[in-house]
Design an enzyme around this catalytic site. Structure first.
Site, PDB file in Angstrom:
ATOM      1  N   LYS A 199       1.048  -1.310   0.092  1.00 21.28           N
ATOM      2  CA  LYS A 199       0.040  -0.208   0.061  1.00 21.28           C
ATOM      3  C   LYS A 199       0.887   1.237   0.086  1.00 21.28           C
ATOM      4  O   LYS A 199       0.264   2.260  -0.333  1.00 21.28           O
ATOM      5  CB  LYS A 199      -1.128   0.126   1.238  1.00 21.28           C
ATOM      6  CG  LYS A 199      -2.044  -1.145   1.017  1.00 21.28           C
ATOM      7  CD  LYS A 199      -3.305  -0.352   1.708  1.00 21.28           C
ATOM      8  CE  LYS A 199      -4.596  -1.337   1.225  1.00 21.28           C
ATOM      9  NZ  LYS A 199      -4.464  -2.667   1.649  1.00 21.28           N
ATOM     10  N   SER A 233      -7.742   1.585   9.412  1.00 20.19           N
ATOM     11  CA  SER A 233      -6.929   1.230  10.837  1.00 20.19           C
ATOM     12  C   SER A 233      -5.913   0.041  10.344  1.00 20.19           C
ATOM     13  O   SER A 233      -5.462  -0.541  11.027  1.00 20.19           O
ATOM     14  CB  SER A 233      -8.056   0.432  11.689  1.00 20.19           C
ATOM     15  OG  SER A 233      -8.695  -0.456  10.963  1.00 20.19           O
ATOM     16  N   GLU A 259     -10.051 -13.793  -2.956  1.00 21.70           N
ATOM     17  CA  GLU A 259     -10.632 -13.353  -1.754  1.00 21.70           C
ATOM     18  C   GLU A 259     -11.031 -14.343  -0.963  1.00 21.70           C
ATOM     19  O   GLU A 259     -11.088 -15.629  -1.060  1.00 21.70           O
ATOM     20  CB  GLU A 259     -11.907 -12.606  -2.208  1.00 21.70           C
ATOM     21  CG  GLU A 259     -12.847 -13.162  -2.775  1.00 21.70           C
ATOM     22  CD  GLU A 259     -14.114 -12.249  -3.259  1.00 21.70           C
ATOM     23  OE1 GLU A 259     -14.103 -11.126  -3.092  1.00 21.70           O
ATOM     24  OE2 GLU A 259     -14.948 -12.890  -4.081  1.00 21.70           O
ATOM     25  N   GLY A 314     -16.158 -13.860   2.340  1.00 22.84           N
ATOM     26  CA  GLY A 314     -16.699 -12.550   1.730  1.00 22.84           C
ATOM     27  C   GLY A 314     -16.417 -12.544   0.088  1.00 22.84           C
ATOM     28  O   GLY A 314     -15.471 -11.872  -0.441  1.00 22.84           O
ATOM     29  N   ASP A 323     -17.600 -11.122  -2.403  1.00 20.45           N
ATOM     30  CA  ASP A 323     -18.296 -10.253  -3.229  1.00 20.45           C
ATOM     31  C   ASP A 323     -17.848 -10.005  -4.607  1.00 20.45           C
ATOM     32  O   ASP A 323     -18.489  -9.750  -5.512  1.00 20.45           O
ATOM     33  CB  ASP A 323     -18.515  -8.838  -2.234  1.00 20.45           C
ATOM     34  CG  ASP A 323     -17.194  -8.250  -2.098  1.00 20.45           C
ATOM     35  OD1 ASP A 323     -16.219  -8.941  -1.338  1.00 20.45           O
ATOM     36  OD2 ASP A 323     -16.790  -7.357  -2.790  1.00 20.45           O
ATOM     37  N   SER A 374       1.231 -10.059  -0.209  1.00 22.71           N
ATOM     38  CA  SER A 374       1.115  -8.580   0.029  1.00 22.71           C
ATOM     39  C   SER A 374       1.208  -7.771   1.165  1.00 22.71           C
ATOM     40  O   SER A 374       1.305  -6.571   0.959  1.00 22.71           O
ATOM     41  CB  SER A 374      -0.516  -8.390  -0.422  1.00 22.71           C
ATOM     42  OG  SER A 374      -1.359  -9.171   0.413  1.00 22.71           O
TER      43      SER A 374
HETATM   44  C1  LIG Z   1      -5.038  -3.791   1.449  1.00 23.93           C
HETATM   45  C2  LIG Z   1      -4.670  -4.896   1.389  1.00 23.93           C
HETATM   46  C3  LIG Z   1      -4.966  -6.169   0.376  1.00 23.93           C
HETATM   47  C4  LIG Z   1      -6.193  -5.839  -0.446  1.00 23.93           C
HETATM   48  O1  LIG Z   1      -5.779  -5.102  -1.472  1.00 23.93           O
HETATM   49  P1  LIG Z   1      -7.049  -4.178  -2.560  1.00 23.93           P
HETATM   50  O2  LIG Z   1      -6.303  -3.104  -3.201  1.00 23.93           O
HETATM   51  O3  LIG Z   1      -7.919  -3.472  -1.501  1.00 23.93           O
HETATM   52  O4  LIG Z   1      -7.765  -5.219  -3.121  1.00 23.93           O
HETATM   53  C5  LIG Z   1      -4.365  -7.308   0.283  1.00 23.93           C
HETATM   54  N1  LIG Z   1      -3.451  -7.483   1.280  1.00 23.93           N
HETATM   55  C6  LIG Z   1      -3.059  -6.774   2.039  1.00 23.93           C
HETATM   56  C7  LIG Z   1      -1.601  -6.906   2.953  1.00 23.93           C
HETATM   57  C8  LIG Z   1      -3.455  -5.540   2.008  1.00 23.93           C
HETATM   58  O5  LIG Z   1      -3.087  -4.585   3.146  1.00 23.93           O
END
Ligand SMILES: *Cc1c(COP(=O)(O)O)cnc(C)c1O
Length: 326
Positions: free
Chosen positions: A55, A80, A206, A210, A212, A306
């Protein structure tokens, strides 16, 4: 001209802005993981990114494009989770003010980490106060610019730089598997994959609780759900965004789901076999590969890890209940 929120050039431009600022994270290999799946796996290690998650890329790319007036007033975000820290650090690197709106029952460690990056944290009561209204009021009265966690073109383009680096490092892939919450990461990465390797199969993952996004793509319109109960707290979104959804519709081949038990198993494998500390949400793509939810036999596969932000005691509790990566 494309009517989608982003195209490949936006990701290339974002990657230039992030050069020397975001880490170019490694693509990890594991012979044990390859043997387990019968595939050749490349794990993109975004848990080793600044703030411990991808992010940072989107947050930085968005703030970097602020005009003088926006920079003078500052940025606001509601989060958060990892987006809060991404915005806080990105604002500090630009020397601008950041206000982060968090529920007052958010983990103390996350509030402290966000303050540690120099942001002002505004707490609200999630049962009695409307977060959106509070944020709007703060943004308007103080001229702050709101950066949402996924539904913004600069955020989406920034997240796409994850795939740009992975392809630069490992070349063509048959399949790219990406964690999915609101679709910022997947929309950016899918844009890159489709542009560079049109035959690459693009898969979002996902939580089972959830689904969706799976339902949204199947029905052709955004489906909203109640906040899902899952250990994947970074993917507890209720709906895709109005900007991310069309990009996923255009480029993504399939959405699959994984259970919390499969996430825990993948966390254990990452920790014990690969020595990697990955949070539950960060294991969505790995869990889909290990559990056989995606057919990957004999293929060259990219897996995005991620993020790695999870309290270590919670981490230990979760993996002690797993198989330890067999
Ligand atoms: C935010 C996040 C996601 C999901 O990302 P999106 O862009 O909302 O699809 C996946 N893994 C981690 C560690 C995140 O912080």
């Amino acid at each position: 001209m494309s009517t989608l929120a982003i195209d490949y050039d936006d990701v290339v431009a974002a990657h230039r802005r992030l050069e020397g600022i975001a880490h170019w994270t490694p693509a990890l290999r594991s012979a044990t993981a390859d043997a387990r799946t019968g595939a050749t796996l490349h794990f993109k290690a975004e848990h080793l990114q600044r703030v411990g998650a991808f992010k940072f890329r989107g947050g930085y790319n968005a703030i970097n494009q602020f005009d003088t007036r926006q920079k003078a007033a500052g940025v606001i975000a509601f989060s958060s989770g990892n987006h809060a820290q991404a915005i806080a650090l990105s604002a500090r690197l630009h020397g601008i003010r950041a206000v982060i709106v968090m529920p007052e029952d958010a983990p103390a460690i996350k509030i402290a980490a966000t303050r540690g990056y120099g942001a002002e944290v505004v707490l609200y009561d999630r049962y009695t106060q409307d977060r959106e209204a509070l944020g709007r009021e703060l943004a308007e009265s103080q001229g702050l610019t709101l950066i949402p966690p996924f539904d913004h073109p600069h955020v989406m383009a920034g997240q796409g730089t994850v795939a740009e680096e992975l392809f630069d490092d490992v070349g063509e892939l048959d399949t790219l598997i990406v964690p999915l919450g609101g679709g910022g990461l997947l929309s950016g990465c899918a844009t890159v994959a489709r542009a560079r390797y049109p035959n690459c199969r693009i898969i979002g993952v996902e939580p089972e609780a959830g689904n969706d996004a799976q339902r949204s793509l199947a029905s052709g319109k955004i489906v909203s759900i109640d906040t899902p109960r899952t250990i994947a707290d970074g993917a507890q979104t209720q709906a895709l965004g109005t900007l991310t959804f069309p990009v996923l519709q255009a480029h993504v081949d399939e959405i699959v789901t994984v259970s919390d038990a499969e996430l825990v198993d993948a966390m254990g494998f990452m920790a014990v076999r690969m020595k990697q500390f990955v949070e539950p949400t960060g294991c969505l793509a790995a869990a889909a590969a290990f559990s056989g939810r995606v057919a990957i036999d004999e293929r060259r596969v990219g897996i995005i890890l991620s993020g790695g932000n999870v309290d270590w005691i919670r981490f230990a509790e979760l993996i002690s209940s797993s198989q330890g990566g067999t």
